[in-house]
Scaffold this active site. Structure first.
Site, PDB file in Angstrom:
ATOM      1  N   GLU A  25       0.883  -1.176   0.000  1.00  0.00           N
ATOM      2  CA  GLU A  25       0.000   0.000   0.000  1.00  0.00           C
ATOM      3  C   GLU A  25       0.908   1.210   0.000  1.00  0.00           C
ATOM      4  O   GLU A  25       1.779   1.327   0.862  1.00  0.00           O
ATOM      5  CB  GLU A  25      -0.903   0.014   1.234  1.00  0.00           C
ATOM      6  N   CYS A  66      -2.253   8.599   4.112  1.00  0.00           N
ATOM      7  CA  CYS A  66      -2.341   8.164   2.719  1.00  0.00           C
ATOM      8  C   CYS A  66      -3.753   8.380   2.185  1.00  0.00           C
ATOM      9  O   CYS A  66      -3.968   8.371   0.980  1.00  0.00           O
ATOM     10  CB  CYS A  66      -1.929   6.712   2.596  1.00  0.00           C
ATOM     11  N   GLN A 113      10.572  16.621   6.490  1.00  0.00           N
ATOM     12  CA  GLN A 113       9.189  16.743   6.017  1.00  0.00           C
ATOM     13  C   GLN A 113       8.770  18.213   5.978  1.00  0.00           C
ATOM     14  O   GLN A 113       8.141  18.668   5.019  1.00  0.00           O
ATOM     15  CB  GLN A 113       8.258  15.947   6.945  1.00  0.00           C
TER      16      GLN A 113
HETATM   17  P1  NAP Z   1       8.899   5.315   3.066  1.00  0.00           P
HETATM   18  O1  NAP Z   1      10.031   6.246   3.079  1.00  0.00           O
HETATM   19  O2  NAP Z   1       8.584   4.594   1.822  1.00  0.00           O
HETATM   20  O3  NAP Z   1       9.187   4.265   4.242  1.00  0.00           O
HETATM   21  C1  NAP Z   1       8.293   3.237   4.572  1.00  0.00           C
HETATM   22  C2  NAP Z   1       9.072   2.124   5.251  1.00  0.00           C
HETATM   23  O4  NAP Z   1       9.967   1.526   4.310  1.00  0.00           O
HETATM   24  C3  NAP Z   1       9.939   2.596   6.408  1.00  0.00           C
HETATM   25  O5  NAP Z   1       9.962   1.601   7.403  1.00  0.00           O
HETATM   26  C4  NAP Z   1      11.298   2.734   5.752  1.00  0.00           C
HETATM   27  O6  NAP Z   1      12.360   2.680   6.664  1.00  0.00           O
HETATM   28  C5  NAP Z   1      11.277   1.533   4.841  1.00  0.00           C
HETATM   29  N1  NAP Z   1      12.228   1.596   3.727  1.00  0.00           N
HETATM   30  C6  NAP Z   1      12.794   2.683   3.161  1.00  0.00           C
HETATM   31  N2  NAP Z   1      13.629   2.317   2.164  1.00  0.00           N
HETATM   32  C7  NAP Z   1      13.589   0.964   2.096  1.00  0.00           C
HETATM   33  C8  NAP Z   1      14.237  -0.010   1.275  1.00  0.00           C
HETATM   34  N3  NAP Z   1      15.089   0.349   0.307  1.00  0.00           N
HETATM   35  N4  NAP Z   1      13.965  -1.313   1.486  1.00  0.00           N
HETATM   36  C9  NAP Z   1      13.098  -1.687   2.437  1.00  0.00           C
HETATM   37  N5  NAP Z   1      12.472  -0.820   3.262  1.00  0.00           N
HETATM   38  C10 NAP Z   1      12.709   0.495   3.086  1.00  0.00           C
HETATM   39  O7  NAP Z   1       7.566   6.008   3.531  1.00  0.00           O
HETATM   40  P2  NAP Z   1       7.386   6.923   4.812  1.00  0.00           P
HETATM   41  O8  NAP Z   1       8.036   8.207   4.509  1.00  0.00           O
HETATM   42  O9  NAP Z   1       7.801   6.206   6.034  1.00  0.00           O
HETATM   43  O10 NAP Z   1       5.797   7.028   4.880  1.00  0.00           O
HETATM   44  C11 NAP Z   1       5.067   7.896   4.091  1.00  0.00           C
HETATM   45  C12 NAP Z   1       4.499   7.181   2.883  1.00  0.00           C
HETATM   46  O11 NAP Z   1       3.725   6.058   3.266  1.00  0.00           O
HETATM   47  C13 NAP Z   1       3.574   8.053   2.073  1.00  0.00           C
HETATM   48  O12 NAP Z   1       3.876   7.932   0.713  1.00  0.00           O
HETATM   49  C14 NAP Z   1       2.190   7.490   2.361  1.00  0.00           C
HETATM   50  O13 NAP Z   1       1.230   7.693   1.375  1.00  0.00           O
HETATM   51  C15 NAP Z   1       2.475   6.063   2.563  1.00  0.00           C
HETATM   52  N6  NAP Z   1       1.425   5.434   3.344  1.00  0.00           N
HETATM   53  C16 NAP Z   1       0.533   4.631   2.704  1.00  0.00           C
HETATM   54  C17 NAP Z   1      -0.491   4.007   3.396  1.00  0.00           C
HETATM   55  C18 NAP Z   1      -1.443   3.104   2.683  1.00  0.00           C
HETATM   56  O14 NAP Z   1      -2.040   2.245   3.314  1.00  0.00           O
HETATM   57  N7  NAP Z   1      -1.630   3.240   1.385  1.00  0.00           N
HETATM   58  C19 NAP Z   1      -0.602   4.194   4.765  1.00  0.00           C
HETATM   59  C20 NAP Z   1       0.307   5.043   5.406  1.00  0.00           C
HETATM   60  C21 NAP Z   1       1.328   5.644   4.674  1.00  0.00           C
HETATM   61  P3  NAP Z   1      13.002   4.027   7.333  1.00  0.00           P
HETATM   62  O15 NAP Z   1      12.013   5.138   7.172  1.00  0.00           O
HETATM   63  O16 NAP Z   1      13.194   3.622   8.746  1.00  0.00           O
HETATM   64  O17 NAP Z   1      14.278   4.290   6.644  1.00  0.00           O
END
Ligand code: NAP
Ligand code: MG
Length: 482
Positions: A248, A282, A329
């Protein structure tokens, strides 16, 4: 909470190869703690332990699994005030929303505790005489769960609860911005009586430990919630190992406000949907698609409601909008405020950083008018308390603007017309549709997910989650010659 917080691997609390500092975004002088960062070897230990434990956990029996999930869920609900405060302190959402999130997280475990007992398969006669067919679901195996910071406890729980309910072992890599909530949840799970290694917490950065986890051939399935860019990388890693995958990701949700809308409802839904959680959902509606006949009156009321929202410290009484999660952010949000101006939008309120008693990542929620759907501010996910109004001349134009996006998580319409509401519900190209409701705000017993770049793989939540967390086995049984 004491200073050094550890990972939980193979049933033991273990120090990492380094630590990361966690500070309160409402007041950066408030140090919440230092959190262990797992080494590559520790991740491999967790994977090996999960592989061993999964067979034991799957064989534990339904009632024991049900009891463990009930215990976790009840503990979260009973302690939601304390753990919700910790969540608000590290993430920045108002205390009441933090408490509500932890309570909701508990409901995922009690819901899936009941699902444990609802696992009933199919039987059939074979096309060949004397042979019976038995179709049942088995655990998928070792599941890697990677979760974001914006709903640190709820998002992780809507993955962990079904994973455990269906007999899987879990390796959880939470977001490094919200490790305190991760340790708090892990402590509760550690007391639930699971075989050692069934549940493992590996904190660390996404680019190091997260990447190693998704590339590991020791993982049978990956559930990820986060950004689209990271998701694309994870999909590549999963494809290389042919690992089952569910994701997601981001979105760019729109709320359509029609000429027959109840404007009170429209303003409440727009302000709540755009600015709740500082826009870091999201499901947030950052595009407001408004019929020209009520445009000016709606915008005037929305601006008044937005200015009346109290921005403050997450733990202070009366705060409606907390800080954003991090310095990075906030900087990105300010760049989007500038971009909106450069693209020709008119700033009606907010978009600036208020003077506050504490040093934190605060900004006033912003409303822009005069935007068009081809602008970058209406195409890119901002994850910010910024809403852009797009004026349209008809319902048909509104629907086409709502659907003109690469994403497709949620959409909403505010109208009194049953015909329009029905048409919108059936023609909006999103996984969730809201009628006379904000685009944010979903239940836990029904599926959640989107279309386009917002989602990949089977749905999460409710009974639909079994598709991802189980594998179907078809058995043919001949009883031999009678
Ligand atoms: P993100 O940067 O994509 O990070 C999400 C998770 O993935 C974190 O635990 C992050 O770790 C990890 N991650 C980062 N790079 C990775 C890699 N290369 N391999 C494996 N894991 C990796 O997103 P965020 O900034 O935390 O969250 C915001 C985003 O989440 C927004 O785009 C939002 O729309 C989305 N979101 C979607 C939903 C939904 O259900 N559709 C719900 C909530 C949020 P670290 O951050 O610890 O480095
Ligand atoms: Mg991130």
């Amino acid at each position: 909470m004491s200073q050094s917080q550890l990972n939980f691997i193979a049933g033991e609390w273990v120090a990492g190869e380094s630590e990361t500092e966690n500070r309160n975004p409402s007041d950066i002088s408030d140090l919440i703690g230092n959190f262990a960062q797992a080494s590559a070897t520790q991740l491999d230990d967790a994977l090996a332990a999960a592989r061993r434990a999964q067979a034991e956990w799957a064989a534990t029996g339904l009632e024991a699994r049900q009891t463990a999930l009930m215990k976790i869920g009840n503990a979260l609900m009973e302690r939601s005030a304390e753990l919700g405060e910790l969540l608000a302190r590290e993430e920045g959402k108002p205390r009441a929303e933090g408490v509500g999130e932890v309570f909701r997280a508990g409901q995922f475990y009690t819901y899936y505790a009941a699902e444990v007992l609802r696992q009933i398969g199919d039987t059939a006669d074979s096309t060949r005489p004397g042979i019976e067919v038995d179709v049942r679901r088995e655990p998928v195996g070792v599941v890697a769960i990677i979760s974001p910071w914006n709903f640190p406890t709820a998002t992780a729980s809507w993955k962990i609860a079904p994973a455990l309910a269906f007999g899987n072992a879990v390796i959880w890599k939470p977001a490094n911005l919200t490790p305190a909530s991760a340790v708090a949840l892990t402590r509760i799970i550690a007391e639930a009586g699971l075989p050692a290694g069934t549940f493992n917490l590996v904190m660390g950065s996404g680019s190091s430990i997260g990447q190693r986890l998704v590339e590991s051939p020791g993982v049978d399935a990956i559930s990820f919630t986060g950004s689209v860019d990271v998701g694309r990388g994870i999909a590549k890693a999963a494809a290389a190992n042919l690992t089952k995958l569910q994701m997601e990701m981001g979105s760019k949700n729109a709320l359509a406000v029609m000429d027959d809308a109840d404007l009170g409802t429209a303003v409440t839904c727009a302000a709540g949907g755009a600015f709740g959680g500082s826009g870091q959902k999201c499901t947030a509606s950052s595009r407001l698609v408004v019929h020209e006949a009520i445009h000016d009156e709606f915008v005037e009321k929305l601006v008044a409601a937005t200015k009346a929202m109290k921005v403050g410290h997450a733990l202070e009484e009366g705060t409606q909008i907390g800080p954003v999660v991090s310095a990075g952010q906030l900087e990105q949000n300010m760049d989007y405020v500038k971009l909106a101006g450069d693209e020709g939008c008119e700033l009606l309120c907010g978009g600036d950083q208020p003077d506050m008693a504490h040093e934190g990542y605060y900004m006033n929620p912003a409303v822009f008018a005069g935007s068009s759907n081809d602008m970058r501010v209406n195409r890119e996910e901002m994850f910010a308390p910024i809403a852009c109004v797009i004026k349209v001349g008809s319902y048909d134009e509104a629907l086409s603007v709502v659907n003109d996006t690469n994403f497709g998580l949620t959409s909403g319409i505010i109208t009194k017309s049953l015909a329009r509401a029905t048409h919108f519900r059936r023609n909006a190209r999103t996984g969730c549709v809201m009628v006379n409701l904000a685009t944010a705000g979903t239940d836990y017993h029904v599926p959640f997910g989107g279309r386009g770049d917002s989602s990949f793989g089977p749905r999460e939540q409710g009974g639909y989650a079994e598709e991802f967390y189980t594998s179907v086995k078809t058995a043919y049984i001949s009883s031999g010659t009678p």
